[in-house]
Design a protein around this motif. Structure first.
Motif, PDB file in Angstrom:
ATOM      1  N   ILE A   9       0.870  -1.182   0.000  1.00  0.00           N
ATOM      2  CA  ILE A   9       0.000   0.000   0.000  1.00  0.00           C
ATOM      3  C   ILE A   9       0.904   1.229   0.000  1.00  0.00           C
ATOM      4  CG2 ILE A   9      -1.912   1.185   1.153  1.00  0.00           C
ATOM      5  CD1 ILE A   9      -2.522  -1.439   2.644  1.00  0.00           C
ATOM      6  N   PRO A  10       1.246   1.734  -1.175  1.00  0.00           N
ATOM      7  CA  PRO A  10       2.190   2.859  -1.233  1.00  0.00           C
ATOM      8  C   PRO A  10       1.629   4.129  -0.606  1.00  0.00           C
ATOM      9  CG  PRO A  10       1.950   1.784  -3.392  1.00  0.00           C
ATOM     10  CD  PRO A  10       0.876   1.239  -2.514  1.00  0.00           C
ATOM     11  N   GLY A  11       0.322   4.379  -0.775  1.00  0.00           N
ATOM     12  CA  GLY A  11      -0.288   5.559  -0.161  1.00  0.00           C
ATOM     13  C   GLY A  11       0.117   6.850  -0.854  1.00  0.00           C
ATOM     14  N   ASP A  12       0.429   7.856  -0.050  1.00  0.00           N
ATOM     15  CA  ASP A  12       0.567   9.226  -0.560  1.00  0.00           C
ATOM     16  C   ASP A  12       1.996   9.752  -0.475  1.00  0.00           C
ATOM     17  OD1 ASP A  12      -2.272   9.269  -0.756  1.00  0.00           O
ATOM     18  OD2 ASP A  12      -2.379   9.689   1.395  1.00  0.00           O
ATOM     19  N   GLY A  13       2.179  10.937  -1.043  1.00  0.00           N
ATOM     20  CA  GLY A  13       3.454  11.647  -0.930  1.00  0.00           C
ATOM     21  C   GLY A  13       4.590  10.823  -1.531  1.00  0.00           C
ATOM     22  N   ILE A  14       5.660  10.669  -0.749  1.00  0.00           N
ATOM     23  CA  ILE A  14       6.796   9.891  -1.244  1.00  0.00           C
ATOM     24  C   ILE A  14       6.570   8.386  -1.062  1.00  0.00           C
ATOM     25  CG2 ILE A  14       8.513  11.723  -0.940  1.00  0.00           C
ATOM     26  CD1 ILE A  14       9.369  10.322   1.685  1.00  0.00           C
ATOM     27  N   GLY A  15       5.417   8.008  -0.493  1.00  0.00           N
ATOM     28  CA  GLY A  15       5.109   6.588  -0.300  1.00  0.00           C
ATOM     29  C   GLY A  15       5.357   5.742  -1.552  1.00  0.00           C
ATOM     30  N   PRO A  16       4.750   6.117  -2.704  1.00  0.00           N
ATOM     31  CA  PRO A  16       4.940   5.298  -3.905  1.00  0.00           C
ATOM     32  C   PRO A  16       6.404   5.144  -4.313  1.00  0.00           C
ATOM     33  CG  PRO A  16       3.089   6.803  -4.199  1.00  0.00           C
ATOM     34  CD  PRO A  16       3.742   7.172  -2.892  1.00  0.00           C
ATOM     35  N   GLU A  17       7.204   6.210  -4.111  1.00  0.00           N
ATOM     36  CA  GLU A  17       8.616   6.130  -4.505  1.00  0.00           C
ATOM     37  C   GLU A  17       9.386   5.147  -3.624  1.00  0.00           C
ATOM     38  OE1 GLU A  17      10.153  10.328  -5.002  1.00  0.00           O
ATOM     39  OE2 GLU A  17       8.019  10.765  -4.826  1.00  0.00           O
ATOM     40  N   VAL A  18       9.149   5.220  -2.322  1.00  0.00           N
ATOM     41  CA  VAL A  18       9.924   4.335  -1.433  1.00  0.00           C
ATOM     42  C   VAL A  18       9.391   2.898  -1.461  1.00  0.00           C
ATOM     43  CG1 VAL A  18      10.795   6.169   0.072  1.00  0.00           C
ATOM     44  CG2 VAL A  18       8.638   5.056   0.649  1.00  0.00           C
ATOM     45  N   ILE A  19       8.090   2.743  -1.685  1.00  0.00           N
ATOM     46  CA  ILE A  19       7.558   1.377  -1.724  1.00  0.00           C
ATOM     47  C   ILE A  19       8.017   0.661  -3.001  1.00  0.00           C
ATOM     48  CG2 ILE A  19       5.426  -0.037  -1.821  1.00  0.00           C
ATOM     49  CD1 ILE A  19       6.315   1.112   0.997  1.00  0.00           C
ATOM     50  N   PHE A  43      -2.163  -1.980  -3.801  1.00  0.00           N
ATOM     51  CA  PHE A  43      -3.462  -1.331  -3.589  1.00  0.00           C
ATOM     52  C   PHE A  43      -3.288   0.185  -3.668  1.00  0.00           C
ATOM     53  CE2 PHE A  43      -3.509  -5.476  -1.686  1.00  0.00           C
ATOM     54  CZ  PHE A  43      -4.741  -5.990  -2.058  1.00  0.00           C
ATOM     55  N   ASP A  44      -4.140   0.818  -4.460  1.00  0.00           N
ATOM     56  CA  ASP A  44      -3.970   2.259  -4.737  1.00  0.00           C
ATOM     57  C   ASP A  44      -4.724   3.133  -3.732  1.00  0.00           C
ATOM     58  OD1 ASP A  44      -6.552   1.666  -5.488  1.00  0.00           O
ATOM     59  OD2 ASP A  44      -6.486   2.799  -7.365  1.00  0.00           O
ATOM     60  N   TRP A  45      -4.764   2.718  -2.475  1.00  0.00           N
ATOM     61  CA  TRP A  45      -5.535   3.437  -1.473  1.00  0.00           C
ATOM     62  C   TRP A  45      -4.757   4.655  -0.986  1.00  0.00           C
ATOM     63  CZ3 TRP A  45      -6.246  -1.766   1.585  1.00  0.00           C
ATOM     64  CH2 TRP A  45      -7.002  -2.644   0.790  1.00  0.00           C
ATOM     65  N   GLY A  46      -5.501   5.659  -0.483  1.00  0.00           N
ATOM     66  CA  GLY A  46      -4.835   6.855   0.015  1.00  0.00           C
ATOM     67  C   GLY A  46      -5.586   8.105  -0.391  1.00  0.00           C
ATOM     68  N   GLY A  47      -4.871   9.221  -0.430  1.00  0.00           N
ATOM     69  CA  GLY A  47      -5.479  10.520  -0.676  1.00  0.00           C
ATOM     70  C   GLY A  47      -6.135  10.650  -2.054  1.00  0.00           C
ATOM     71  N   GLU A  48      -5.457  10.164  -3.076  1.00  0.00           N
ATOM     72  CA  GLU A  48      -6.042  10.271  -4.426  1.00  0.00           C
ATOM     73  C   GLU A  48      -7.293   9.403  -4.522  1.00  0.00           C
ATOM     74  OE1 GLU A  48      -5.296  12.451  -6.722  1.00  0.00           O
ATOM     75  OE2 GLU A  48      -3.727  13.213  -5.395  1.00  0.00           O
ATOM     76  N   TYR A  49      -7.239   8.239  -3.917  1.00  0.00           N
ATOM     77  CA  TYR A  49      -8.407   7.345  -3.877  1.00  0.00           C
ATOM     78  C   TYR A  49      -9.565   8.050  -3.165  1.00  0.00           C
ATOM     79  CZ  TYR A  49     -11.094   3.020  -3.270  1.00  0.00           C
ATOM     80  OH  TYR A  49     -12.087   2.075  -3.309  1.00  0.00           O
ATOM     81  N   TYR A  50      -9.234   8.756  -2.097  1.00  0.00           N
ATOM     82  CA  TYR A  50     -10.242   9.490  -1.324  1.00  0.00           C
ATOM     83  C   TYR A  50     -10.928  10.544  -2.193  1.00  0.00           C
ATOM     84  CZ  TYR A  50     -12.256  12.310   2.484  1.00  0.00           C
ATOM     85  OH  TYR A  50     -13.100  12.998   3.312  1.00  0.00           O
ATOM     86  N   LYS A  51     -10.110  11.234  -3.000  1.00  0.00           N
ATOM     87  CA  LYS A  51     -10.683  12.302  -3.828  1.00  0.00           C
ATOM     88  C   LYS A  51     -11.684  11.742  -4.837  1.00  0.00           C
ATOM     89  CE  LYS A  51      -7.702  15.433  -5.246  1.00  0.00           C
ATOM     90  NZ  LYS A  51      -6.354  15.917  -5.578  1.00  0.00           N
ATOM     91  N   HIS A  78      -2.322  13.903   2.871  1.00  0.00           N
ATOM     92  CA  HIS A  78      -2.551  14.595   1.598  1.00  0.00           C
ATOM     93  C   HIS A  78      -2.760  16.069   1.895  1.00  0.00           C
ATOM     94  CE1 HIS A  78      -4.339  15.602  -2.262  1.00  0.00           C
ATOM     95  NE2 HIS A  78      -3.901  14.447  -2.713  1.00  0.00           N
ATOM     96  N   PRO A  79      -2.110  16.954   1.140  1.00  0.00           N
ATOM     97  CA  PRO A  79      -2.225  18.386   1.470  1.00  0.00           C
ATOM     98  C   PRO A  79      -3.653  18.907   1.419  1.00  0.00           C
ATOM     99  CG  PRO A  79      -0.954  18.045  -0.568  1.00  0.00           C
ATOM    100  CD  PRO A  79      -1.214  16.701   0.015  1.00  0.00           C
ATOM    101  N   GLU A  80      -4.519  18.243   0.639  1.00  0.00           N
ATOM    102  CA  GLU A  80      -5.892  18.767   0.520  1.00  0.00           C
ATOM    103  C   GLU A  80      -6.880  18.075   1.455  1.00  0.00           C
ATOM    104  OE1 GLU A  80      -6.763  18.442  -3.758  1.00  0.00           O
ATOM    105  OE2 GLU A  80      -4.616  18.788  -3.976  1.00  0.00           O
TER     106      GLU A  80
END
Ligand code: IPM
Ligand code: MG
Length: 358
Positions: A9-19, A43-51, A78-80
């Motif tokens: 679950i990479p999540g948000d911000g730098i999550g995808p880069e480090v995962i 799994f693409d869960w996180g802030g973008e998924y929320y939006k 997520h900043p928003e």
């Protein structure tokens, strides 16, 4: 061949880069080991998924990862979106229902890394913080009344249960017992918080009776910050409440050289649910997408994941490879004062994995 299913679950911000870096490192270590393999479900869960969907993960989210062997998590934030929504919608929504009650945070000054503490040699700071991870100040109990009115009031009630304190104490004493110094410091605030923290102390003393081979002491959390800075050599294993350990573990990570290095395991010791491994740093939006995130926190979390799966030889090999990489300033990312990019560090690590004969 043994095959482990990992939910990423990479999540948000730098999550995808480090995962992405973490997945690469785990694939490389499995290949080098030859005795097991990994299958990753992402799994693409996180802030973008929320939006898009109005929630951080689908309603069936936990069911989708319930039977995985482990979870590799990036970050949520997520900043928003307000932080309490992202936290409670994803990370805590996994940790708490999956009863990952022991949050384990090893801290060491790795080779090649400089601590901001003067006069401390690298081997003089070697701690493991056990953070109660299921209740306490993060119990989520409370509420707001009269919102927006002058008499508005709000409560956040810390909940401590005897069972919850006992199990995390027992976990911490066992962990202390497994380390050479067999030394545990119980962090408290029972001078000011005269109910739950007094019970916390009493339970610590009761559990301590089962562990006569472990030396333990008690420290008020404020005094603990001073001891961590002034006498780091006197500490080894540490147990603290959810909030106290949240704060102390950031201090620990900074004293060990960088937030970018520190790892975490959210452990369900009984293995009724999968455990979750993540770097301690957050989403770090200021450096998102720049390719300069330090992947070492994720690599070290991957070591913990391997240990949890019982792949000790692979865990040791990965840790040695990490230490080779941190020892070489060419692989230091900007948080360590270097110029390396995430990809450089990952490439260096994979080379070290392939070259390690351990
Ligand atoms: C941590 C983090 C989280 C926490 C944040 C993201 C809410 O700081 O894992 O320590 O406080 O638990
Ligand atoms: Mg924290």
């Amino acid at each position: 061949m043994k095959s482990y299913r990992i939910a990423a679950i990479p999540g948000d911000g730098i999550g995808p880069e480090v995962i992405a870096a973490g997945v690469e490192s785990l694939q490389a270590i499995a290949k080098r080991d030859g005795g097991f393999q990994f299958v990753f479900d992402c799994f693409d869960w996180g802030g973008e998924y929320y939006k898009k969907h109005g929630r951080m993960m689908p309603e069936s989210g936990r069911d989708q990862i319930r039977h995985h062997d482990a979870i590799l998590f990036g970050s949520a934030g997520h900043p928003e979106i307000p932080d309490h929504i992202t936290l409670w919608g994803l990370r805590l929504a996994i940790c708490q229902p999956f009863d990952q009650y022991a949050n384990v945070r090893p801290t060491r000054i790795l080779p090649g890394i400089t601590s901001p503490l003067r006069n401390v040699n690298n081997n003089e700071l070697d701690w493991v913080i056990v953070r109660e991870n299921s209740e306490g100040e993060y119990a989520g109990v409370g509420g707001r009344v009269h919102q927006g009115l002058p008499l508005e009031a709000a409560t956040d009630v810390a909940i401590f249960t005897r069972a919850g304190v006992e199990r995390v104490m027992r976990f911490a004493f066992n962990l202390a017992r497994s380390r050479p110094r067999k030394l545990l410091t119980v962090v408290t605030k029972s001078n000011a918080q005269r109910h739950a923290m007094v019970m916390w102390d009493e339970i610590a003393a009761q559990v301590a009776d089962e562990f006569s081979d472990v030396t333990w002491d008690k420290m008020l959390v404020d005094a603990m910050t001073v001891r961590m800075v002034m006498r780091p050599q006197t500490l080894d294993s540490i147990v603290a409440t959810n909030l106290h350990a949240d704060i102390l573990s950031d201090l620990a990570a900074a004293l060990a050289g960088s937030m970018g290095i520190a790892p975490t395991g959210n452990i369900n010791p009984e293995r009724t649910f999968p455990s979750m491994f993540e770097p301690i740093h957050g989403s770090a939006f200021d450096i998102m997408g720049k390719g300069i995130a330090n992947p070492v926190g994720t690599f070290w979390s991957s070591v913990m994941l391997l240990e949890h799966l019982g792949e000790q030889a692979a865990a040791d090999r990965l840790m040695k490879a990490i230490e080779r990489v941190t020892a070489d300033p060419r692989f230091h990312t900007p948080d360590l004062g270097g110029k390396a990019r995430t990809n450089d560090v990952t490439a260096g690590l994979i080379e070290a994995i392939q070259g390690t004969n351990a």
